[in-house]
Design a protein around this motif. Structure first.
Motif, short mmCIF file in Angstrom:
data_model
loop_
_atom_site.label_atom_id
_atom_site.label_comp_id
_atom_site.label_asym_id
_atom_site.label_seq_id
_atom_site.Cartn_x
_atom_site.Cartn_y
_atom_site.Cartn_z
N PHE A 171 22.22 53.53 61.29
CA PHE A 171 23.52 53.31 61.65
C PHE A 171 23.99 51.92 61.13
CE2 PHE A 171 22.47 56.81 64.40
CZ PHE A 171 23.77 57.62 64.52
N SER A 172 23.02 51.14 60.95
CA SER A 172 23.29 49.50 60.55
C SER A 172 23.61 49.31 59.16
CB SER A 172 22.13 48.80 60.81
OG SER A 172 21.76 48.93 62.27
N PHE A 173 22.99 50.23 58.34
CA PHE A 173 23.28 50.07 56.77
C PHE A 173 23.84 51.33 56.03
CE2 PHE A 173 19.90 47.26 58.08
CZ PHE A 173 20.37 45.99 57.57
N SER A 174 24.50 51.33 55.05
CA SER A 174 24.80 52.42 54.19
C SER A 174 24.88 51.92 52.97
CB SER A 174 26.42 52.85 54.48
OG SER A 174 27.08 51.56 54.17
N LEU A 179 23.21 48.26 49.11
CA LEU A 179 23.05 48.35 50.57
C LEU A 179 24.06 47.45 51.08
CD1 LEU A 179 21.25 49.87 52.38
CD2 LEU A 179 19.64 47.90 52.52
N VAL A 180 24.83 48.04 52.12
CA VAL A 180 25.80 47.23 52.75
C VAL A 180 25.23 47.41 54.06
CG1 VAL A 180 28.06 47.50 53.45
CG2 VAL A 180 27.70 47.90 51.24
N ASP A 181 25.43 46.17 54.83
CA ASP A 181 25.01 45.71 56.28
C ASP A 181 26.36 46.13 56.77
OD1 ASP A 181 24.51 44.77 58.94
OD2 ASP A 181 24.91 42.86 58.03
N ARG A 182 26.32 47.04 57.89
CA ARG A 182 27.43 47.33 58.67
C ARG A 182 27.70 46.87 60.05
NH1 ARG A 182 31.44 49.63 55.56
NH2 ARG A 182 30.47 51.33 54.19
N ILE A 183 26.50 46.03 60.46
CA ILE A 183 26.77 45.39 61.92
C ILE A 183 26.21 43.83 61.84
CG2 ILE A 183 25.41 45.50 64.05
CD1 ILE A 183 25.17 48.48 64.08
N GLY A 184 24.95 43.59 61.22
CA GLY A 184 24.42 42.28 61.36
C GLY A 184 25.64 41.17 60.90
N ASP A 202 39.25 41.38 60.76
CA ASP A 202 38.86 42.49 61.64
C ASP A 202 38.97 43.94 60.67
OD1 ASP A 202 38.86 41.04 63.86
OD2 ASP A 202 40.71 41.44 64.68
N ASP A 203 39.36 43.63 59.45
CA ASP A 203 39.43 44.67 58.78
C ASP A 203 38.14 44.87 57.69
OD1 ASP A 203 41.61 45.93 59.48
OD2 ASP A 203 42.96 44.78 57.74
N VAL A 204 37.42 43.96 57.78
CA VAL A 204 36.24 43.92 56.92
C VAL A 204 35.05 44.69 57.73
CG1 VAL A 204 34.06 42.43 56.36
CG2 VAL A 204 36.35 41.35 56.18
N THR A 205 34.47 45.63 56.92
CA THR A 205 33.71 46.70 57.73
C THR A 205 32.25 46.55 57.25
OG1 THR A 205 34.03 48.26 55.51
CG2 THR A 205 35.40 48.21 57.71
N GLY A 206 31.89 45.55 56.31
CA GLY A 206 30.54 45.53 55.97
C GLY A 206 30.23 44.39 55.01
N ARG A 207 29.01 44.09 54.82
CA ARG A 207 28.61 42.93 53.79
C ARG A 207 27.56 43.47 53.21
NH1 ARG A 207 26.88 37.63 56.68
NH2 ARG A 207 25.43 39.28 57.44
N LEU A 208 27.70 43.14 51.85
CA LEU A 208 26.49 43.66 50.66
C LEU A 208 25.23 42.80 50.97
CD1 LEU A 208 26.15 45.36 47.99
CD2 LEU A 208 26.49 43.27 46.69
N VAL A 209 24.40 43.60 51.25
CA VAL A 209 23.01 42.91 51.25
C VAL A 209 22.45 42.56 49.94
CG1 VAL A 209 20.59 43.36 51.98
CG2 VAL A 209 22.39 44.25 53.42
N VAL A 210 22.19 41.45 49.47
CA VAL A 210 21.90 40.87 48.13
C VAL A 210 20.37 40.62 48.43
CG1 VAL A 210 21.96 39.04 46.42
CG2 VAL A 210 23.90 39.82 47.88
#
Length: 203
Positions: A69-72, A92-97, A195-203
């Motif tokens: 649920f945390s990553f996609s 991999l995109v972090d959806r929560i951190g 608020d529209d940002v939904t995730g951050r790329l995991v580098v």
């Protein structure tokens, strides 16, 4: 996820005759949902037979479910972020951190496309609240200082970047693609709500 669940189940029930039967029938499950239910059943039996192994396996299951649920996994469909993100590559995109730590300059974030909100895109954060962004001589300036952007595509470096000057207000971000000639970003859509940002790329 099925591979992870199988390994968890093997930790909990492996080495016993009934456990081997449970593992053998795991391959007959279809989809992650059914595999998760089968694993839960095996863990329930293991809890009665091998409580220590059950505890370890349960912790692993919780980690696997939380992670799902945390990553996609992000499939890159366009060249807006080349050469950083190649077309058809997966990331991999972090959806929560990111909601806890916030985003920073240079982060690549996921957000809905304003013209097609059912779809998302990945773009780089150039400006945060309080930053003054402008373009001069093909360079992007933040607070009057030209940014060092080694990640830009060759075409972007040759053609340069043109943008209207703007000061980023509270609750907003300014985003650009790494392939400036083709990317749709804040130069076209304007500022993006944080608020529209939904995730951050995991580098």
């Amino acid at each position: 996820m099925r591979r992870v669940l199988y390994r968890i189940l093997k930790i909990a029930v492996g080495g016993r005759p009934w456990g081997e039967a449970v593992l053998a029938e795991f391959d007959q499950t279809s989809g992650s949902g059914e595999a998760l239910r089968w694993t839960a059943g095996g863990l329930w039996v293991a809890a009665r037979e091998r409580p220590v192994a059950y505890g370890v396996a349960l912790a692993a299951v919780l980690l696997a479910v939380t992670t799902s649920f945390s990553f996609s996994v992000w499939y890159v469909p366009s060249n807006a972020m080349t050469p950083t993100l190649a077309v058809t590559s997966h990331h991999l995109v972090d959806r929560i951190g990111y909601r806890v730590t916030g985003v920073d300059h240079g982060d690549i974030v996921a957000l809905p496309i304003p013209d097609a909100p059912a779809h998302e895109t990945l773009l780089r954060v150039i400006g945060l609240p309080g930053d003054h962004i402008e373009c001069r001589d093909g360079k992007v300036l933040r607070g009057g200082t030209a940014l060092d952007e080694p990640y830009l595509s060759f075409e972007s470096q040759v053609v340069g970047t043109e943008c209207a000057p703007v000061t980023v207000p509270d609750g907003a971000v300014y985003v650009l693609g790494d392939s400036r000639p083709v990317a749709q970003d804040s130069r076209h859509w304007g500022l993006i709500s944080a608020d529209d940002v939904t995730g951050r790329l995991v580098v």
